[in-house]
Structure formats: C-alpha cells, structure tokens
Motif scaffolding. Sequence first.
Motif, PDB file in Angstrom:
ATOM      1  N   GLU A 175       0.830  -1.200   0.000  1.00  0.00           N
ATOM      2  CA  GLU A 175       0.000   0.000   0.000  1.00  0.00           C
ATOM      3  C   GLU A 175       0.872   1.260   0.000  1.00  0.00           C
ATOM      4  N   ARG A 176       1.974   1.231   0.721  1.00  0.00           N
ATOM      5  CA  ARG A 176       2.902   2.373   0.683  1.00  0.00           C
ATOM      6  C   ARG A 176       3.468   2.564  -0.721  1.00  0.00           C
ATOM      7  N   LEU A 224       1.539   5.685   6.291  1.00  0.00           N
ATOM      8  CA  LEU A 224       1.443   5.931   4.861  1.00  0.00           C
ATOM      9  C   LEU A 224       2.404   7.050   4.466  1.00  0.00           C
ATOM     10  N   THR A 225       3.650   6.674   4.240  1.00  0.00           N
ATOM     11  CA  THR A 225       4.694   7.610   3.816  1.00  0.00           C
ATOM     12  C   THR A 225       5.379   7.042   2.579  1.00  0.00           C
ATOM     13  N   ARG A 226       6.143   7.893   1.901  1.00  0.00           N
ATOM     14  CA  ARG A 226       6.847   7.446   0.698  1.00  0.00           C
ATOM     15  C   ARG A 226       7.814   6.321   1.042  1.00  0.00           C
ATOM     16  N   ILE A 227       7.987   5.424   0.069  1.00  0.00           N
ATOM     17  CA  ILE A 227       8.861   4.281   0.304  1.00  0.00           C
ATOM     18  C   ILE A 227      10.032   4.272  -0.672  1.00  0.00           C
ATOM     19  N   TYR A 228       9.850   4.770  -1.888  1.00  0.00           N
ATOM     20  CA  TYR A 228      10.928   4.813  -2.877  1.00  0.00           C
ATOM     21  C   TYR A 228      11.438   6.240  -3.100  1.00  0.00           C
ATOM     22  N   MET A 229      10.526   7.178  -3.207  1.00  0.00           N
ATOM     23  CA  MET A 229      10.892   8.552  -3.515  1.00  0.00           C
ATOM     24  C   MET A 229      11.156   9.297  -2.210  1.00  0.00           C
ATOM     25  N   TRP A 230      11.924  10.362  -2.284  1.00  0.00           N
ATOM     26  CA  TRP A 230      12.240  11.147  -1.113  1.00  0.00           C
ATOM     27  C   TRP A 230      11.017  11.981  -0.702  1.00  0.00           C
ATOM     28  N   ASP A 231      10.992  12.388   0.558  1.00  0.00           N
ATOM     29  CA  ASP A 231       9.805  13.046   1.106  1.00  0.00           C
ATOM     30  C   ASP A 231       9.411  14.309   0.362  1.00  0.00           C
ATOM     31  N   GLU A 232      10.368  15.051  -0.173  1.00  0.00           N
ATOM     32  CA  GLU A 232      10.069  16.313  -0.839  1.00  0.00           C
ATOM     33  C   GLU A 232       9.637  16.119  -2.298  1.00  0.00           C
ATOM     34  N   PHE A 233       9.725  14.927  -2.799  1.00  0.00           N
ATOM     35  CA  PHE A 233       9.378  14.655  -4.199  1.00  0.00           C
ATOM     36  C   PHE A 233       7.909  14.972  -4.428  1.00  0.00           C
ATOM     37  N   GLU A 234       7.629  15.639  -5.542  1.00  0.00           N
ATOM     38  CA  GLU A 234       6.252  15.998  -5.886  1.00  0.00           C
ATOM     39  C   GLU A 234       5.780  15.147  -7.055  1.00  0.00           C
TER      40      GLU A 234
END
Length: 186
Positions: free
Chosen positions: A138-139, A155-165
């Motif tokens: 699900e992530r 539910l946070t990003r798993i592959y992309m960095w947090d700032e990725f839009e």
Amino acid sequence: MSSAELKERLARDLPGVLMPTRTRTPTSNGGEAAAGDGKTARPKRGEHAPVDLLATDDAVVYPDRLPEVARYVRDVLGYQLLSNITAVDYLVDGVIEMVYHFFHLDGGPELVIKTRVPRDNPVVPSLTDEWPGANLQEREAFDLFGVVFPGHPNLTRIYMWDEFEGWPMRKDFPKQGDKYFGESEE
C-alpha cells in the motif's frame, strides 16, 4: 475458485459489494471481446476492434466494501496469503484500479479481486489491520500512484524522497523536464 464462482458467492453472501462492470467473453477466434449490450459492431476484415481495458471477468468490488470482502476471503473462503497488490492507471478512463491477489498456502489458483477509484480522488481503505502483508504494498501504491489508504499505520513514501512531488508511475507524469532526468540528460 473461478471468477464466476467468486462473484456468485459474493453476490449471495455480501449483497451489494460488486461494482457493475463490462465482462469479457471468449470469441470464436480465441480472442476476447467486450460483451454486454450486444450492440458493439464487429470490426471489418483488416480492422481491429477497440480494446476495452476496463472489461474484466474478475470480481470488482466497491472500494468502501473492500475490507469486508478481504475478511470474507480469509475467514470464509480460507485464503491465507495476500500475495500482491498492484495499482493500474487507466488515464483515458480517469480510473485507478487496485488489484489484489490471494492464495492458499497449500497451493491452488489465485483469487483476484479488484476495486476502482477515480484518478482525481484515489482513496481505498487500508487492509493492513486484516492483512499485515498489505503494509509495504500500500505504501508503494501511495508513493508511485498517489493512492491514499485511510487506516494505514504509516502511509509515507517508500521509494521517492519526502520532498518529491507527483506520482511517477502515473501515465501523465512528465518524463522530461525539471521533474525527471533520463539517461539522455546525464
């Protein structure tokens, strides 16, 4: 269990969980064609019939009923493994489809359940309470397709960095420009 048998049992035991869908039926030449109203014109020789990507024989359930169906699959039908969760972006139709594959641990064919949500508001209840194995998948669907799973514990990003839009696996995600750097630009 076949898709037809699953749909029959869901309709009997959990009335109102199945979404209306167009079904596929085998044709005489071994291909598949959308069935339903019977008004679809057959292509002329040398022409190709348009492909109806949303036509399926699999059970498609309403998103808000998905946890109930997942419990039914485990508790009544005896499936023990949620092996795979996949998101599919149908850009032209404005739909994101979530596909769930269940298995018995002692073997046998898979059980496929799908649900569909609009691309502009992709919200599907989390299955992590009933199926802990859904957590990372699900992530992944959140990170790459932007599907939101209420009830997910992290539910946070798993592959992309947090700032990725953006959602890089959506079909309308730009592959060039300031949000993507391909091999030719290195």
